[in-house]
Design a protein around this motif. Structure first.
Motif, short mmCIF file in Angstrom:
data_model
loop_
_atom_site.label_atom_id
_atom_site.label_comp_id
_atom_site.label_asym_id
_atom_site.label_seq_id
_atom_site.Cartn_x
_atom_site.Cartn_y
_atom_site.Cartn_z
N ARG A 283 -6.44 7.10 -9.13
CA ARG A 283 -6.79 5.79 -9.18
C ARG A 283 -7.63 5.18 -10.28
O ARG A 283 -7.46 4.09 -10.81
N LEU A 284 -8.63 6.03 -10.86
CA LEU A 284 -8.95 5.73 -12.18
C LEU A 284 -8.00 5.26 -13.23
O LEU A 284 -8.21 4.23 -13.88
N GLN B 288 0.79 -1.02 -0.04
CA GLN B 288 -0.10 0.15 0.15
C GLN B 288 1.04 1.32 0.00
O GLN B 288 0.40 2.19 -0.69
N SER B 289 1.94 1.28 0.74
CA SER B 289 2.95 2.57 0.85
C SER B 289 4.12 2.56 -0.20
O SER B 289 4.93 3.40 -0.09
N GLY C 152 1.44 8.69 -8.07
CA GLY C 152 1.02 7.79 -9.22
C GLY C 152 2.38 7.14 -10.05
O GLY C 152 2.36 6.00 -10.20
N GLN C 153 3.40 8.00 -10.42
CA GLN C 153 4.37 7.40 -10.72
C GLN C 153 5.40 6.67 -9.83
O GLN C 153 5.79 5.60 -10.02
N ARG C 154 5.06 6.82 -8.44
CA ARG C 154 6.01 6.11 -7.43
C ARG C 154 5.18 4.84 -7.74
O ARG C 154 5.75 3.51 -7.36
N LEU D 161 -3.54 1.23 -4.66
CA LEU D 161 -4.13 2.48 -5.35
C LEU D 161 -4.72 3.27 -4.26
O LEU D 161 -5.13 4.48 -4.43
N SER D 162 -4.89 2.84 -2.96
CA SER D 162 -5.53 3.55 -1.93
C SER D 162 -4.85 4.95 -1.47
O SER D 162 -5.78 5.84 -0.98
#
Length: 350
Positions: free
Chosen positions: A169-170, A82-83, A137-139, A161-162
């Protein structure tokens, strides 16, 4: 690649049974989503598969191997957290190459695979940058690239994606689905977001209180939930449920009578119906509109039938107004009948 299997898997934390005899088979190359509310056991199940938690009973299999007692490094899996867990002091290239170096791959092979992963995830312009110079998003894409460039036949994703905003997210959902279509790696994906689950999974395993309560394709999970819990958890807005009693093939509720399931006389039932499967106009349900919400693509109505509220999806140019009396017609083939006491779907006698 490899299949993944859980056989009567149990996990206990102190006095809490986190997993209760979980059985699940993920086919080779399948994208399986573990879906459920916080605390249902989905992340625990994923961590048991990864070897980050030791199971207290049952068997975990990857392919034909029993990996229940193997350390994580011997399970040949890749994981996206998640991270993201990217290394801030390493450039993107080195982050992606990290797992390959741990596996002692040659310099030429590392370079080839990193370039392939970067191309697949559109990271080529960022290979010389540090994670702090990238967007969220890139990370996230760097973390996915690091996982997929290894030889691991199984990819685990824990709510990756949280931490992204709604628009990212989309985009990331579509990107991950495209990626799976290209690499076809067996994937187990944890989320509490039912839109992610419906849009991405080949199948969905819905979890509650450490158990899997339904496993099926997104279409079946949505249209034919096995219980009130599943119908209420899946869908936005969720499935409506109206109380009624079966009498001579008719379901009689407060303010309505509608054909019901045969052979259920005297049974207390719940009539489950999706908001988009109700038509405004002539119909057996008499209702009074409480709230009208224009949402662009459609209008969401909240209406009262007897003493109960239900949601209705109407046309975007709906002329319905608050406090208006209307008639509602549920699509009969879309109704899902539930036992009011057990909360489970009923099967009419043949």
């Amino acid at each position: 690649m490899a299949s993944v299997g859980f056989e009567s898997v149990r996990k206990v934390f102190g006095k809490t049974m986190a997993l209760r005899d979980v059985d699940l088979l993920v086919a080779d190359g399948e994208f399986m989503v573990l879906l459920g509310p916080s605390g249902c056991g989905k992340t625990t199940l994923l961590r048991c598969l990864a070897g980050l938690e030791q199971i207290d009973g049952g068997t975990v299999r990857i392919g034909d191997r029993d990996v229940s007692d193997l350390a994580p490094r011997h399970r040949n899996i890749a994981m996206v957290f998640q991270s993201y867990a990217v290394f801030p002091h390493m450039k993107v290239y080195d982050n992606i190459a990290f797992g390959l170096r741990m596996r002692k791959k040659s310099k030429e092979e590392i370079q080839k695979r990193v370039r392939e992963g970067a191309e697949l995830l559109q990271l080529e312009p960022f290979l010389d940058r540090y994670p702090g110079q990238l967007s969220g998003g890139q990370r996230q894409r760097v973390a996915v690239a690091r996982a997929i460039v290894t030889d691991s036949p199984v990819l685990l994703m824990d709510e990756p994606l949280s931490n992204l905003d709604a628009l990212l997210r989309l985009h990331a959902r579509a990107e991950l689905k495209r990626l799976h279509g290209e690499v076809k790696r067996t994937t187990v994906y944890v989320t509490h977001d039912q839109i992610e689950a419906l849009s991405m999974g080949d199948r969905i395993a819905v979890m509650r209180d450490g158990q899997i309560v339904q496993v099926d394709t997104p279409g079946v999970i949505y249209d034919r939930p096995a219980s009130v819990f599943v119908g209420s958890f899946i869908g936005s807005p969720p499935m409506n449920f109206l109380k009624c009693v079966a009498r001579n093939g008719t379901a009689v509720g407060e303010g309505f009578e509608i054909p019901g399931p045969p052979g259920m006389d005297g049974k207390k039932l719940l009539m489950g119906i999706r908001p988009e499967s109700i038509r405004v106009g002539e119909g057996p349900l008499q209702a009074r509109v409480v709230v009208v919400e224009p949402l662009g693509s459609h209008t969401l109505l909240t209406a009262r039938v007897g003493s109960e509220l239900l949601k209705v999806v109407d046309d975007p140019d709906s002329q319905v107004r608050a406090d208006q009396e209307i008639r509602l017609a549920p699509e009969s083939h879309k109704i899902r009948w539930m036992n009011a006491e057990s909360g489970m779907a009923v099967q009419a006698p043949s």
